[in-house]
Write an enzyme that holds these catalytic residues in place. Structure first.
Site, short mmCIF file in Angstrom:
data_model
loop_
_atom_site.label_atom_id
_atom_site.label_comp_id
_atom_site.label_asym_id
_atom_site.label_seq_id
_atom_site.Cartn_x
_atom_site.Cartn_y
_atom_site.Cartn_z
N TYR A 252 8.28 97.08 7.48
CA TYR A 252 7.45 98.24 7.84
C TYR A 252 7.99 99.53 7.21
O TYR A 252 7.30 100.20 6.43
CB TYR A 252 7.42 98.33 9.37
CG TYR A 252 6.76 99.54 9.95
CD1 TYR A 252 5.55 100.04 9.48
CD2 TYR A 252 7.35 100.19 11.05
CE1 TYR A 252 4.95 101.14 10.06
CE2 TYR A 252 6.75 101.28 11.64
CZ TYR A 252 5.56 101.76 11.14
OH TYR A 252 4.98 102.85 11.72
N ILE A 253 9.23 99.86 7.50
CA ILE A 253 9.78 101.12 6.99
C ILE A 253 10.18 100.98 5.52
O ILE A 253 9.86 101.83 4.69
CB ILE A 253 10.98 101.60 7.85
CG1 ILE A 253 10.53 101.73 9.32
CG2 ILE A 253 11.53 102.92 7.33
CD1 ILE A 253 11.65 102.06 10.30
N ASN B 283 14.19 88.61 2.62
CA ASN B 283 14.05 87.16 2.84
C ASN B 283 12.67 86.79 3.34
O ASN B 283 12.38 85.60 3.57
CB ASN B 283 15.15 86.63 3.77
CG ASN B 283 15.03 87.19 5.17
OD1 ASN B 283 14.05 87.85 5.50
ND2 ASN B 283 16.02 86.92 5.99
N GLY C 249 9.22 90.37 6.88
CA GLY C 249 8.48 91.25 5.98
C GLY C 249 7.27 90.54 5.38
O GLY C 249 7.07 89.34 5.58
N TYR D 185 21.54 95.41 20.05
CA TYR D 185 20.96 95.90 18.79
C TYR D 185 21.66 97.20 18.37
O TYR D 185 22.14 97.33 17.23
CB TYR D 185 19.45 96.12 18.97
CG TYR D 185 18.85 96.99 17.91
CD1 TYR D 185 18.70 96.51 16.61
CD2 TYR D 185 18.46 98.30 18.18
CE1 TYR D 185 18.17 97.32 15.62
CE2 TYR D 185 17.93 99.11 17.20
CZ TYR D 185 17.79 98.61 15.92
OH TYR D 185 17.28 99.42 14.94
N PHE E 14 14.49 107.60 15.50
CA PHE E 14 13.99 107.44 16.85
C PHE E 14 12.81 106.46 16.73
O PHE E 14 12.97 105.45 16.05
CB PHE E 14 13.75 108.83 17.47
CG PHE E 14 15.09 109.43 17.89
CD1 PHE E 14 16.08 109.69 16.94
CD2 PHE E 14 15.40 109.63 19.22
CE1 PHE E 14 17.35 110.14 17.31
CE2 PHE E 14 16.66 110.10 19.60
CZ PHE E 14 17.63 110.35 18.65
N ARG F 138 12.35 96.17 30.93
CA ARG F 138 12.87 95.33 29.85
C ARG F 138 14.36 95.63 29.73
O ARG F 138 14.74 96.81 29.75
CB ARG F 138 12.13 95.71 28.56
CG ARG F 138 12.37 94.80 27.39
CD ARG F 138 11.47 95.16 26.22
NE ARG F 138 11.84 96.44 25.62
CZ ARG F 138 11.23 96.97 24.56
NH1 ARG F 138 10.23 96.33 23.99
NH2 ARG F 138 11.60 98.13 24.08
N ASP G 237 16.71 98.97 27.91
CA ASP G 237 15.94 100.17 27.57
C ASP G 237 16.54 101.43 28.18
O ASP G 237 16.59 101.55 29.41
CB ASP G 237 14.50 100.05 28.10
CG ASP G 237 13.56 99.37 27.13
OD1 ASP G 237 13.94 99.21 25.95
OD2 ASP G 237 12.45 99.00 27.54
N1 UFG Z 1 7.07 99.24 26.10
C1 UFG Z 1 6.21 98.91 27.13
N2 UFG Z 1 5.36 97.86 26.91
C2 UFG Z 1 5.32 97.15 25.77
C3 UFG Z 1 6.20 97.51 24.71
C4 UFG Z 1 7.08 98.56 24.92
O1 UFG Z 1 6.21 99.51 28.20
O2 UFG Z 1 4.53 96.21 25.66
C5 UFG Z 1 7.98 100.37 26.30
C6 UFG Z 1 9.44 99.98 26.11
O3 UFG Z 1 9.98 99.46 27.30
C7 UFG Z 1 10.03 101.33 25.71
C8 UFG Z 1 8.89 102.03 24.95
O4 UFG Z 1 7.70 101.33 25.34
O5 UFG Z 1 10.32 102.07 26.85
C9 UFG Z 1 9.03 101.93 23.45
O6 UFG Z 1 9.29 100.58 23.13
P1 UFG Z 1 9.31 100.02 21.64
O7 UFG Z 1 9.61 98.57 21.73
O8 UFG Z 1 8.09 100.46 20.93
O9 UFG Z 1 10.52 100.80 20.98
P2 UFG Z 1 12.05 100.92 21.44
O10 UFG Z 1 12.22 102.31 21.98
O11 UFG Z 1 12.50 99.82 22.27
O12 UFG Z 1 12.80 100.69 20.07
C10 UFG Z 1 12.46 101.34 18.91
C11 UFG Z 1 12.87 100.47 17.72
C12 UFG Z 1 14.34 100.36 17.66
C13 UFG Z 1 14.98 101.71 17.71
C14 UFG Z 1 14.49 102.50 18.89
C15 UFG Z 1 15.07 103.86 18.87
O13 UFG Z 1 12.33 99.18 17.82
O14 UFG Z 1 14.67 99.73 16.47
O15 UFG Z 1 13.08 102.56 18.83
O16 UFG Z 1 14.45 104.67 19.82
F1 UFG Z 1 16.30 101.61 17.85
#
Ligand code: UFG
Length: 337
Positions: A13-14, A34, A38, A143, A171, A281, A284
């Site tokens: 993606y990025i 790999n 991707g 992670y 972020f 989850r 978080d």
């Molecule tokens: N969330 C939900 N429901 C979902 C998916 C996510 O409530 O179905 C919540 C998660 O619990 C979290 C927020 O939405 O609170 C954002 O979740 P994401 O999975 O979209 O992103 P993350 O914050 O967990 O992680 C992302 C990247 C990481 C990075 C991080 C830094 O995936 O690689 O942002 O903030 F490190």
């Protein structure tokens, strides 16, 4: 000046968006990926694609011996914080140990510049927001730890081997350019999942936890447009010609709760989005909001799409144009072969 750049994870993606921007800026790009997560179709045509894994040290060494790279941009990694709390070993192997393979190959072949995909997950539960770069690093998930270990290695490679590096702590990357968007399999990220619910691809969106110490009880994140993220990489690469160690947060300084994201998505898509309240989850942090003043001050980075509405709008636009993500293009290609 045209540079010859190796982009690991350039089919992701990025990485694919950064590859496209590097090419636009006139650089030459080799993508090393790999293709486990991707998409071949995400790699711009003018880039050379080498399919390989960072665990294959010989392959990596051959590639670096054959091409004189001026710099490496390193995106290849596992990214799901939730998954890292189930199988941390996979993250330490792929994100940490395999990065050491890359660093060693760079050392052996005299490649002295690296731009590294780091993460806000390094900070864990921050003591204050917005988070600044010298705030405490204390990941709440494996992670984040796997990436923190890389930052520590980079610091020693810098001291001992004079490696120049930029560590960019993202972020929440989100949104799409006209050509490229977010298409993880399986998808775990909030915005694409919310848009799947809006499009009717899934029943509902689950909110993971509603008892966090935030205004509405859901987690707060700082979403940054993929284009702005890519622009920061180009600036960091250019800055490494003069400077030797750069560490920057990349966000917009605005926190949005999970509920707010869903609300903005309802406005953007004009579709109903059904919500299910679910358990937290693992791993978080409650709030992650960046101060990106340092990169603005030092490199003149100015985000072009700072508003969540624009970020979600771009993702929705891409999704409507590519309802199957990159899969459709792939099938088309397969039937042409
Ligand atoms: N969330 C939900 N429901 C979902 C998916 C996510 O409530 O179905 C919540 C998660 O619990 C979290 C927020 O939405 O609170 C954002 O979740 P994401 O999975 O979209 O992103 P993350 O914050 O967990 O992680 C992302 C990247 C990481 C990075 C991080 C830094 O995936 O690689 O942002 O903030 F490190």
């Amino acid at each position: 000046m045209q540079l010859n750049i190796l982009v690991t994870g350039g089919a992701g993606y990025i990485g694919s968006v950064v590859t496209a921007e590097l090419l636009k800026a006139g650089h030459r790009v080799t993508v090393f990926d790999n293709l486990s997560h991707g998409h071949e179709n995400a790699v711009p045509e003018q880039a050379r694609l080498v399919v390989g894994d960072l665990a294959q040290r010989e392959k990596l060494n051959e590639l670096l011996a054959a091409s004189r790279f001026d710099a490496v941009m390193h995106f290849a990694a596992f990214i799901e914080a939730g998954e890292s709390m189930v199988a941390p070993e996979r993250f330490f192997r792929n994100n940490t140990a395999n990065t050491l393979n890359l660093l060693q190959a760079m050392l052996e072949h005299g490649v002295k510049k690296l731009v590294f995909s780091s993460t806000a997950a390094l900070y864990g539960d921050p003591k204050r927001v917005p988070i600044e770069e010298d705030d405490a690093l204390d990941p709440t998930n494996a992670y984040g730890e796997s990436k923190l270990l890389v930052e520590r290695m980079l610091s020693w490679f810098h001291r001992i081997h004079v490696l120049r590096y930029a560590s960019l702590r993202y972020f929440n990357a989100a949104g799409a350019t006209l050509e490229r968007g977010e298409a993880h399999h399986p998808e775990t990220h909030l915005i694409p999942l919310v848009l799947q619910a809006a499009a009717g691809d899934r029943e509902s969106i689950s909110i993971f936890g509603n008892d966090y110490p935030t205004d509405d009880g859901t987690c707060v994140r700082d979403y940054i447009h993929i284009f702005d993220l890519a622009a920061a990489h180009i600036l960091a690469l250019e800055a490494l010609q003069e400077r030797d160690r750069l560490i920057y947060n990349l966000g917009n300084g605005n926190g949005y709760s999970v509920r707010e994201v869903i609300e903005v998505a309802r406005t953007v898509t004009q579709r109903p989005i059904k919500v299910v309240e679910a358990a937290r989850r693992a791993g978080d942090p409650a709030v992650l909001v960046a101060s990106s003043e340092k990169i603005k001050r030092e490199l003149g980075w100015i985000p072009r799409y700072p508003r969540l509405k624009e970020i979600i709008g771009s993702a929705w636009h891409w999704k409507q144009k590519n309802p199957q993500g990159y899969a459709a293009a792939k099938n088309l290609q397969a039937s042409n072969d």
